[in-house]
Design an enzyme around this catalytic site. Structure first.
Site, PDB file in Angstrom:
ATOM      1  N   ASP A   1       0.881  -1.163   0.000  1.00 45.54           N
ATOM      2  CA  ASP A   1       0.000   0.000   0.000  1.00 45.54           C
ATOM      3  C   ASP A   1       0.924   1.219   0.000  1.00 45.54           C
ATOM      4  O   ASP A   1       2.119   1.088   0.321  1.00 45.54           O
ATOM      5  CB  ASP A   1      -0.868  -0.035   1.259  1.00 45.54           C
ATOM      6  CG  ASP A   1      -1.678   1.233   1.455  1.00 45.54           C
ATOM      7  OD1 ASP A   1      -2.289   1.692   0.478  1.00 45.54           O
ATOM      8  OD2 ASP A   1      -1.658   1.764   2.575  1.00 45.54           O
TER       9      ASP A   1
ATOM     10  N   ASP B   1      -0.087   5.079   0.997  1.00 49.31           N
ATOM     11  CA  ASP B   1      -0.290   6.069   2.060  1.00 49.31           C
ATOM     12  C   ASP B   1      -0.182   5.426   3.440  1.00 49.31           C
ATOM     13  O   ASP B   1      -0.833   4.409   3.721  1.00 49.31           O
ATOM     14  CB  ASP B   1      -1.657   6.727   1.904  1.00 49.31           C
ATOM     15  CG  ASP B   1      -1.737   7.586   0.647  1.00 49.31           C
ATOM     16  OD1 ASP B   1      -0.860   7.446  -0.221  1.00 49.31           O
ATOM     17  OD2 ASP B   1      -2.691   8.376   0.517  1.00 49.31           O
TER      18      ASP B   1
END
Length: 386
Positions: free
Chosen positions: A173, A175
């Protein structure tokens, strides 16, 4: 005396990687460590001990309804702030209490740091064939949780197969995983709607709101923002500690790498190029016809939880890799499905609900520590990065 019957051991072995949480040592010292002589200095008064929920407050809603339940005694302060032999022995005893028939003589341990005060140890043990205990049971067993709290360690359990040691695809991922920021929150702070957007983001990442609906709601608040905002944001983006080194090490081991983001393509693509990742997928924000501003709308498929999972499946198939050879790392509820299909899914400094549901969790300071989960020692890591 009659010899005990031989235990029928299945070929299935498990491995537990124990991390001493050196970055978050127990605050309360053991009683035996308190000053003993009249000449010893008395510690200064501090409210530090109250920081986890009992800090004085004028807001009645913040006041605890009842005093916190006392936890187990902190043993690391007595036996050492590292994975000591006493810590290991207690882990062996804990395993034996959970797995009927497990003999301590069949448990092996390996230090992954040569330092005297070793922080990471790998423990391998057989799963008795008659044992009803599965891998998931161990990961969430109350006795393991208590052991972790007593010794200030984190335990990551995996099947000890060849694919545990020889993974080929790492998926991240972006963020709050690769980078420290939530990009949409950063854009919102530039235009003064940060409180509204942050509240929606937090609820979505903790699994309290549907991700796609919350994403569209947040994007609407960005209508009219200059399209150059992503260039403005680039200098603000900071990698989490150990990310660059981890990617470098993985690429030297021949890994394929990918970033799957619920954020936006301009920054995700840029970050993928900065790190030299092989794949980058994110959401597309619509720009006005004159190219000057954002419309607040999205186009194309949304990279939500199930889309992330689909991307993992498709990349693995394209690269000819088994899912057991995939490691997925994330911090939000929308990362759980892709973690679930991977050989190893790691919640890194994740939201509380995600840590409870993820196959594995890791809260150490550096993401480079993920290499320990592949059985790579500290000295081998240094060789990879030399």
């Amino acid at each position: 005396m009659a010899k005990p019957p031989t235990l029928d051991i299945s070929p299935s072995h498990l491995v537990a990687t124990l991390f001493y949480k050196a970055d978050t040592p127990h605050f309360f010292p053991h009683a035996d460590l308190s000053p003993h002589s009249p000449g010893d200095p008395i510690p200064s008064a501090s409210l530090e001990a109250l920081k986890d929920g009992a800090v004085p407050t004028e807001n009645i809603e913040d006041y605890p309804l009842e005093p916190p339940t006392p936890g187990p005694n902190a043993r690391d302060n007595l036996y050492g702030s590292y994975v000591s032999q006493s810590c290991l022995t207690d882990f062996f005893v804990t395993l034996a209490s959970i797995l009927p028939g497990l003999q301590q003589s069949t448990i092996a341990s390996k230090r992954l740091e040569t330092s005297k005060f070793c922080r990471v140890v790998e423990v391998t043990f057989p799963l008795p064939s008659a044992s009803p205990v599965a891998l998931e049971t161990l990961r969430r067993h109350e006795a393991v949780s208590r052991y972790e709290r007593e010794w200030n360690v984190e335990c990551v359990f995996q099947a000890d197969s060849i694919y545990r040691r020889y993974k080929r695809l790492a998926v991240f991922d972006m963020d709050s995983t690769l980078i420290q920021q939530e990009v949409i929150d950063e854009i919102a702070s530039l235009i003064g709607v940060d409180k509204e957007v942050s509240a929606i983001t937090a609820a979505a990442m903790n699994g309290e709101l549907d991700f796609e609906a919350s994403l569209r709601a947040r994007c609407k608040l960005l209508k009219g923002v200059p399209s150059s905002v992503f260039e403005t944001l680039k200098p603000r983006i900071t990698l989490n500690e150990g990310v660059k080194e981890l990617v470098t090490a993985l690429k030297r081991l021949g890994f394929k790498t990918a970033v799957l983001s619920g954020g936006f393509t301009p920054l995700t693509g840029w970050m993928g190029q900065q790190l030299g990742l092989d794949y980058a997928f994110a959401n597309h924000l619509v720009v006005s016809e004159d190219g000057a501003t954002l419309t607040g709308e999205l186009t194309g498929e949304i990279v939500h939880a199930q889309k992330k999972r689909q991307h993992v499946l498709e990349i693995a198939e394209k690269e000819g890799m088994l899912l057991d050879q995939v490691i997925c790392v994330g911090d939000g509820a929308n990362d759980l499905p892709m973690m679930g299909v991977a050989g190893l899914g790691v919640a890194f400094h994740a939201k509380p609900r995600v840590q409870m549901q993820a196959p594995a969790r890791l809260n150490s300071k550096s993401m480079l520590d993920i290499l320990y989960l592949l059985g790579i020692s500290r000295e081998e890591q240094e060789a990879l990065l030399a």
